[in-house]
Design an enzyme around this catalytic site. Structure first.
Site, PDB file in Angstrom:
ATOM      1  N   GLN A   1       0.806  -1.215   0.000  1.00  0.00           N
ATOM      2  CA  GLN A   1       0.000   0.000   0.000  1.00  0.00           C
ATOM      3  C   GLN A   1       0.840   1.266   0.000  1.00  0.00           C
ATOM      4  OE1 GLN A   1      -1.655   0.573   4.363  1.00  0.00           O
ATOM      5  NE2 GLN A   1      -1.778  -1.598   3.799  1.00  0.00           N
TER       6      GLN A   1
ATOM      7  N   GLU B   1       2.242   7.686   9.034  1.00  0.00           N
ATOM      8  CA  GLU B   1       2.094   6.814  10.196  1.00  0.00           C
ATOM      9  C   GLU B   1       3.457   6.427  10.752  1.00  0.00           C
ATOM     10  OE1 GLU B   1      -0.302   3.873   8.254  1.00  0.00           O
ATOM     11  OE2 GLU B   1       1.407   2.788   7.449  1.00  0.00           O
TER      12      GLU B   1
ATOM     13  N   HIS C   1       4.706   0.242   1.217  1.00  0.00           N
ATOM     14  CA  HIS C   1       5.039  -0.553   2.387  1.00  0.00           C
ATOM     15  C   HIS C   1       3.994  -1.639   2.619  1.00  0.00           C
ATOM     16  CE1 HIS C   1       2.325   2.607   3.856  1.00  0.00           C
ATOM     17  NE2 HIS C   1       1.928   1.723   4.770  1.00  0.00           N
TER      18      HIS C   1
ATOM     19  N   ARG D   1      -4.025   0.396  -2.702  1.00  0.00           N
ATOM     20  CA  ARG D   1      -3.457  -0.947  -2.582  1.00  0.00           C
ATOM     21  C   ARG D   1      -2.929  -1.462  -3.912  1.00  0.00           C
ATOM     22  NH1 ARG D   1      -8.122  -0.787   0.510  1.00  0.00           N
ATOM     23  NH2 ARG D   1      -7.747  -1.040   2.754  1.00  0.00           N
TER      24      ARG D   1
END
Length: 407
Positions: free
Chosen positions: A103, A140, A268, A287
């Site tokens: 993704q 993130e 990743h 994705r």
């Protein structure tokens, strides 16, 4: 609007039962039963509208999303509300049993454009083929709670050339990489007709499965993860093109307390283990394979960072007594690891709403007008502006703190 009594509350999150999750780690940590043997993949803590946490208050349970909407200044602080319009982070505990999808997350600007385009096209928010669920970016950071493995960014050029030379199935791709670089190579394999993917990868997959059975592979090698995908299949049909990414990306091992930040555009995938994860309050995921969910290769390619990366595995730096921090280059969130021995303390004043989650041990947290006890499997919310002291009880405490950096 209900008046707020106190500024420190227990916080109850929500388990997400995604198919890739394990069955034991999160229930054991929370101290709850999983008699139905549901996969427990994530435990969400925050104010995401689809799965908001709940505050335990004197007046009863209060949905955090609703509370912030009613009194944003009191809960998250005026500066945070004026900048973001919401609690800008989502805090999670993850248990990864099976590999997650390849993704990429879009930038803030691209997320806004993508969201508006899908809204104009009339695609329902809940549609399976919808890419943009909101207008936010989704940087993130993850901190390992166990030995944790992930794919993170493309290999540096020399390492990728070595793969294209040493893996016979990829030999024909080397001239393409030399001529057209990362984008040309990745776009080529991601857009190959499925029958050509099968022709190229099926012999490779079968060979890797045999190597793993013979004990010739370990987790630092792509073949180990490819084998994990296919070793229990009685017959191998179409090969997932996400297999290319396992060979082309960095395979990263992190140990407990080590962290990796992933910004917009970095491809990743999580492979295996448990971690604590903190991200911008978004659900935008593009994705590219290793998933039964919607795969949108053109959109993925549009937002992928096509360059070699040397992964930055952070050990954390001592920020203040009792806490290590993991610097992240975004304004949406910050994370700290609180580790105290019995009798030790941590003092702080919350500049935003903070969430403190206990991974192990027990603690007392004391604020201006309220004192709470919390133990492993529990989380505490501290409202903006509150000064507090954490004291570790017998056996010490390990906790992680999510916050918005001072604006």
């Amino acid at each position: 609007m209900t008046a707020i009594q106190g500024k420190i509350f227990k916080l109850k999150g929500k388990i997400q039962h995604y198919a890739w999750g394990g069955y034991n780690y999160i229930p054991h940590w929370l101290g709850v039963s999983n008699s139905e043997q549901k996969p427990c993949a994530e435990y969400w803590m925050g104010a995401h509208p689809s799965a908001s946490s709940v505050l335990e208050t004197a007046a009863g349970d209060t949905v955090l999303f609703n509370a912030i909407k009613e009194a944003p200044g009191a809960y998250i602080g005026d500066k945070v509300y004026n900048r973001f319009g919401e609690l800008p982070y989502l805090f999670k505990i993850l248990d990864v049993k099976d590999m997650l999808s390849i993704q990429v997350h879009p930038s803030k600007t691209e997320a806004e454009k993508g969201f508006d385009a899908e809204e104009a096209a009339g695609i329902p928010i809940g549609a399976a083929h919808r890419n943009y669920k909101d207008k936010n970016h989704k940087p993130e950071v993850m901190v390992a709670l166990s030995e944790f493995w992930l794919l993170h960014g493309f290999l540096q050029p020399d390492l990728l050339r070595k793969v294209l030379v040493s893996v016979p199935a990829f030999n024909t791709l080397l001239p393409l990489f030399e001529k057209e670089g990362y984008k040309g190579l990745y776009q080529h394999v991601m857009e190959l007709p499925q029958n050509q993917v099968n022709t190229m990868l099926t012999p490779l997959v079968l060979a890797e499965v045999q190597k793993k059975k013979a004990g010739e592979l370990n987790r630092s090698e792509p073949g180990w993860w490819v084998s994990k995908l296919y070793e229990n299949e009685e017959t191998i049909g179409d090969i997932d093109r996400g297999v290319f990414s396992i060979y082309f990306f960095n395979i990263v091992k992190t140990m407990p307390g080590q962290a990796v930040f992933q910004g917009a555009g970095v491809p990743h995938a999580y492979l295996e283990g448990q971690n604590v994860e903190l991200m911008a309050n978004s659900d935008n995921v593009l994705r590219g394979g290793l998933t039964p969910k919607h795969v949108d290769v053109p959109e993925l390619l549009k937002h992928t960072l096509f360059e070699g990366i040397t992964p930055d595995v952070m050990d954390g730096v001592v920020a203040t007594e009792g806490e290590k921090s993991y610097p992240c280059p975004v304004p949406d969130f910050g994370i700290g690891k609180i580790e105290l021995k019995a009798g030790e303390g941590f003092r702080h004043t919350a500049s935003s709403l903070e969430i403190i989650v206990l991974l192990d041990g027990a603690m007392q947290i004391q604020g201006s007008g309220r004192e709470l006890q919390a133990k492993k499997g529990e989380a505490v919310a501290v409202l903006a502006g509150e000064s507090y002291i954490i004291s570790a009880e017998a056996g010490g405490v390990l906790a992680y703190r999510a916050f918005v950096p001072e604006l």
